[in-house]
Enzyme design. Structure first.
Site, PDB file in Angstrom:
ATOM      1  N   SER A 173       1.123  -1.176  -0.002  1.00 10.14           N
ATOM      2  CA  SER A 173       0.276  -0.003  -0.130  1.00 10.14           C
ATOM      3  C   SER A 173       1.075   1.126   0.089  1.00 10.14           C
ATOM      4  O   SER A 173       1.921   2.016  -0.712  1.00 10.14           O
ATOM      5  CB  SER A 173      -1.140   0.188   1.159  1.00 10.14           C
ATOM      6  OG  SER A 173      -1.765   0.556   1.268  1.00 10.14           O
ATOM      7  N   MET A 174       1.264   2.156   0.883  1.00  4.59           N
ATOM      8  CA  MET A 174       1.546   3.444   0.853  1.00  4.59           C
ATOM      9  C   MET A 174       3.072   2.942   0.904  1.00  4.59           C
ATOM     10  O   MET A 174       3.879   3.389   0.631  1.00  4.59           O
ATOM     11  CB  MET A 174       1.043   4.008   1.974  1.00  4.59           C
ATOM     12  CG  MET A 174       0.295   4.911   2.049  1.00  4.59           C
ATOM     13  SD  MET A 174       0.259   5.866   3.635  1.00  4.59           S
ATOM     14  CE  MET A 174      -1.153   6.961   2.878  1.00  4.59           C
ATOM     15  N   ASP A 219      -9.557  -4.847  -5.445  1.00  4.20           N
ATOM     16  CA  ASP A 219      -9.074  -4.158  -4.522  1.00  4.20           C
ATOM     17  C   ASP A 219      -9.788  -2.549  -5.048  1.00  4.20           C
ATOM     18  O   ASP A 219      -9.976  -1.825  -5.422  1.00  4.20           O
ATOM     19  CB  ASP A 219      -7.460  -3.064  -5.409  1.00  4.20           C
ATOM     20  CG  ASP A 219      -6.684  -2.300  -4.241  1.00  4.20           C
ATOM     21  OD1 ASP A 219      -7.084  -1.903  -3.311  1.00  4.20           O
ATOM     22  OD2 ASP A 219      -5.648  -2.495  -3.876  1.00  4.20           O
ATOM     23  N   HIS A 252      -7.366  -5.235  -1.588  1.00  4.75           N
ATOM     24  CA  HIS A 252      -6.114  -4.482  -0.946  1.00  4.75           C
ATOM     25  C   HIS A 252      -5.403  -5.107  -0.007  1.00  4.75           C
ATOM     26  O   HIS A 252      -4.253  -5.496   0.058  1.00  4.75           O
ATOM     27  CB  HIS A 252      -6.586  -3.245  -0.352  1.00  4.75           C
ATOM     28  CG  HIS A 252      -5.222  -2.139  -0.402  1.00  4.75           C
ATOM     29  ND1 HIS A 252      -4.640  -1.970  -1.188  1.00  4.75           N
ATOM     30  CD2 HIS A 252      -5.164  -1.727   1.179  1.00  4.75           C
ATOM     31  CE1 HIS A 252      -4.100  -1.006  -0.538  1.00  4.75           C
ATOM     32  NE2 HIS A 252      -3.996  -1.214   0.333  1.00  4.75           N
TER      33      HIS A 252
END
Length: 304
Positions: A173-174, A219, A252
């Site tokens: 993710s980030m 996602d 996700h």
């Protein structure tokens, strides 16, 4: 924090092959040859084979043939410590190393399975906790990944086991956006693996590091059409690039627990580009066809 500016692009696999052919032809013709490659470039020509010959079953296993141990790292100046997973075998020389970041609101336990998978297959892995998981954006996570690699190679108790020329980053993710950022900041990295990545930057055409991106069909947090796909499409300067979109019900959070498809291709990619181990190329090229596990794939493999 170190290495916040871009460095000189290292030669890609294809470029090095062309140079080798030119040099060989020059020798046959009796003309001057090209100068010797730098230490880093020359090292990249060597294969660092660790472990037995791979099979599909070995790539899909949750753990590999190497016994491993862990070291807990306390809070550091720019990130909140983490865990180092490292092979205990000292008979095969040094190992490549990977630093991995969790995603937004995530902690290192969400990426611990990568530590176990990769260390048991012959890598030193540092799963970090970022300084502030609720506020650190992708760029900050990328810089923390690089600081973690510097800690591994310069300060950690396992630094003698690591080849400082064979380093990589990954993240969810980030943290995946952080892996892209780290690749931009440090082009000498051997590989980058963003997992269902998030970043507000959509153009990564200046990144030269070999990159494998994972997306997920379901996602709804970082939809592939807004993140993973444009990231892949703009990696036009990357020495090699791969994109695998996991089929539904993958979403996700799929990368936060063991997934055999992610494990298989992460391991094959890491072995091929961190260790330059050509035994694994057969598991990357051609890229996987659509299946119950894979929605689609793209790559720079010839003919793909």
């Amino acid at each position: 924090m170190r290495h916040r500016t871009r460095g000189r692009r290292v030669l890609g696999l294809r470029s090095r092959t062309v140079l080798a052919c030119i040099a060989a032809a020059s020798a046959l013709l009796g003309v001057a040859t090209l100068p010797a490659l730098s230490g880093t470039a020359a090292a990249a020509e060597q294969e660092y084979r660790r472990g037995p010959d791979p099979t599909l079953a070995s790539l899909q296993a949750q753990e590999g043939p190497f016994a491993y141990a862990t070291v807990t790292v306390p809070d550091q100046a720019t990130y909140d410590g983490g865990t180092i997973y490292y092979p205990t075998d000292t008979s095969q020389g040094t190992f490549g190393a990977i630093a991995i970041s969790p995603g937004y609101t995530g902690y290192q336990n969400s990426i611990a399975w990568y530590g176990r998978l990769l260390a048991s297959n012959g890598f030193v892995v540092f799963t970090i906790d970022v300084e502030n998981t609720n506020y650190d954006q992708p760029n900050a996570r990328g810089e923390q990944l690089l600081d973690a690699l510097d800690y591994l190679t310069q300060t950690s108790s396992v630094r003698s086991r690591i080849d400082p020329n064979r380093l990589a980053v990954a993240g969810h993710s980030m943290g995946g956006g952080g892996a892209l950022r780290a690749s931009y900041l440090r082009p000498s990295l051997q590989a980058s693996i963003p997992l269902t990545p998030y970043h507000t930057w959509k153009n990564w055409s200046w990144v030269t590091v070999p990159t494998m991106i994972f997306g997920a069909e379901n996602d709804t947090v970082t939809e592939v059409e807004d993140h993973a796909e444009p990231f892949y499409n703009t990696l036009t300067s990357a020495q090699e690039r791969f994109y695998i979109e996991l089929n539904a019900p993958a979403d996700h959070l799929t990368p936060t627990s063991y997934d055999p498809t992610i494990g298989q291709y992460t391991l094959a990619f890491a072995k091929r580009y961190i260790d330059n181990d050509t035994r694994y190329e057969q598991f990357l090229c051609p890229p996987p066809a659509p299946s119950s596990a894979v929605e689609e794939s793209r790559s720079s493999c010839p003919g793909s």
